[in-house]
Enzyme design. Structure first.
Site, PDB file in Angstrom:
ATOM      1  N   THR A 352     -21.891 -50.206  -4.176  1.00  0.00           N
ATOM      2  CA  THR A 352     -20.939 -49.613  -4.759  1.00  0.00           C
ATOM      3  C   THR A 352     -19.643 -50.548  -5.107  1.00  0.00           C
ATOM      4  OG1 THR A 352     -19.307 -47.756  -4.502  1.00  0.00           O
ATOM      5  CG2 THR A 352     -20.112 -48.965  -2.469  1.00  0.00           C
ATOM      6  N   HIS A 405     -26.808 -48.763  12.658  1.00  0.00           N
ATOM      7  CA  HIS A 405     -27.270 -49.507  13.691  1.00  0.00           C
ATOM      8  C   HIS A 405     -28.382 -49.199  14.728  1.00  0.00           C
ATOM      9  CE1 HIS A 405     -26.170 -52.713  16.181  1.00  0.00           C
ATOM     10  NE2 HIS A 405     -24.937 -52.682  16.607  1.00  0.00           N
TER      11      HIS A 405
END
Length: 434
Positions: A352, A405
């Site tokens: 993006t 994560h």
């Protein structure tokens, strides 16, 4: 008379919103003609007629939410466009419906009058002999209690004589609904606080969120709730890329009929880094990690209806010109609202670019089920200390990598971003490898 229904759209799409009718009542359509544009969670699609004939009735208006199988219009196969036959038929139907409704209202009124007379007689008897019935209530209160399905014996009254009045019934209805809501749906309490309409003293304008905007909002919240999202940052010196573009852009445009932009450099660098750190090209399915051996890179595009992420397929097999052409075509389709479902499905990683709007730094949100997204930002000239301790003004850009994560460790994420930085600061090798 035939019915036009919402057809099966796609496996993941079961409902939509009527965006625009392409025909009007009385129009003649052929089999296969588009009759309505439907806004879904992802793209706008046209619904075609399965029959030929004249539209006699529009059931669902623009802005209405509809589901697969819902009837949205009716069609007369033997009708003529603007003909009298269909109009007469609809008038007869309308007058017939009106007569039936009037008759039903008349009967309902008679039954209601009888019921009220009987109730008033009971009330008079109750008032005169309260021992027969412990509840003393006015006729209006009893009528309101019937309408709200309230047991008068459970209504608390403020009248010193114990007589139940209409306002007591209203209070009981409000209190009962609140208790029922809190007991049956305790989780809705917090939701109601968020969705409760706030009245303002000054002028405001309320606009219903589009279906796509609602879906974007829902997905973004879900990502933050269902993933362990973390963002790491780095910066790159854009001098080499800008110099290379300046040297090659004219020949590139002449040869490939497309401009050489920044996105092709970043896309190829991402593909190279993903090959070295494959967990950033994976996703979680249940208790399994699915590593993707393909490189379909989503490129975020801002439109008037919200952000969409069309996918550049097999970016590893495309050269710089191929990447630029794909990005240009997908961007145009997005802005023209011409994207199809296949253009949005199956990406493995996303990029993006908030820098085109002037963003200096941001933490992009993951495009689930992907576990990585790269954020580009504005290019700013800054004074940088060089290896020989001299100070030079360089065009610098901050990069942000958001990752899940749960399967990507911090070490891998940082090294991934460093690898992108190395490739972009030495784009000649990237061109040779790419």
């Amino acid at each position: 008379m035939k019915e036009i229904k919402i057809p099966e759209l796609a496996e993941s799409i079961t409902e939509g919103t009527i965006a625009e009718w392409l025909v009007s009542k009385g129009d003649k359509v052929e089999k296969g003609d588009p009759v309505v544009e439907l806004e879904t969670d992802k793209v706008n699609v046209e619904v075609n007629s399965d029959f030929a004939g004249v539209i006699t009735e529009i059931v669902s208006e623009e802005g209405d939410d509809v589901e697969v199988g819902d009837v949205i219009a009716k069609l007369d196969e033997n009708g003529e466009a603007g003909g009298e036959a269909s109009e007469e038929e609809s008038e007869e139907t309308s007058s017939s419906d009106k007569e039936e409704k009037a008759e039903e209202k008349k009967e309902d009124k008679q039954e209601e009058d009888k019921s009220e007379d009987k109730e008033e007689a009971q009330i008079e008897d109750t008032d005169e002999t309260p021992g027969k019935n412990e509840v003393i209530a006015s006729p209006a209160a009893r009528k309101r209690a019937r309408e709200l399905n309230i047991d008068l014996s459970s209504v608390q009254t403020r009248d010193p004589m114990g007589r139940v009045r209409p306002e007591d019934v209203e209070d009981a209805a409000k209190g009962g609904s609140e208790k029922k809501e809190s007991k049956s749906k305790p989780s809705k309490k917090e939701e109601s606080k968020n969705t409760e309409k706030t009245e303002f003293d000054k002028p405001v304008e309320r606009t219903k969120m589009s279906r796509r905007r609602q879906t974007i909002a829902k997905n973004l919240v879900n990502v933050q709730q269902e993933s362990a999202m973390l963002t790491t940052f780095n910066e790159i010196d854009m001098s080499a890329i800008m110099k290379l573009r300046s040297e090659r852009k004219d020949k590139f445009l002449e040869k490939h009929d497309v401009k050489l932009g920044f996105m092709s450099f970043f896309t190829k660098a991402v593909v190279g880094a993903l090959k070295e750190f494959p967990l950033l090209n994976a996703e979680i399915q249940g208790n399994e990690i699915v590593e993707k051996k393909f490189y379909d890179i989503g490129i975020a595009v801002s439109t008037d209806d919200g952000l969409v992420v069309p996918v550049v397929r097999d970016a590893d097999r495309l050269d710089f010109a191929g990447v630029e052409k794909e990005i240009g075509e997908l961007g145009k389709k997005a802005r023209d609202n011409k994207l199809q479902l296949k253009d949005l499905q199956g990406g493995s990683f996303s990029i993006t670019n908030g820098g085109i709007f002037g963003s200096m730094l941001s933490t992009p949100i993951l495009n689930a089920p992907q576990v990585g997204i790269l954020g580009m930002h504005n290019i700013q000239k800054r004074a940088m200390v060089m290896p020989d301790d001299s100070i030079e003004v360089r065009p610098m850009m901050y990069l942000a990598l958001s990752y899940d994560h749960r399967i990507v460790d911090g070490k891998e994420a940082v090294q991934f971003l460093v690898r992108i930085k190395e490739m972009l600061e030495d784009p000649y090798d990237l061109l040779l490898e790419g």
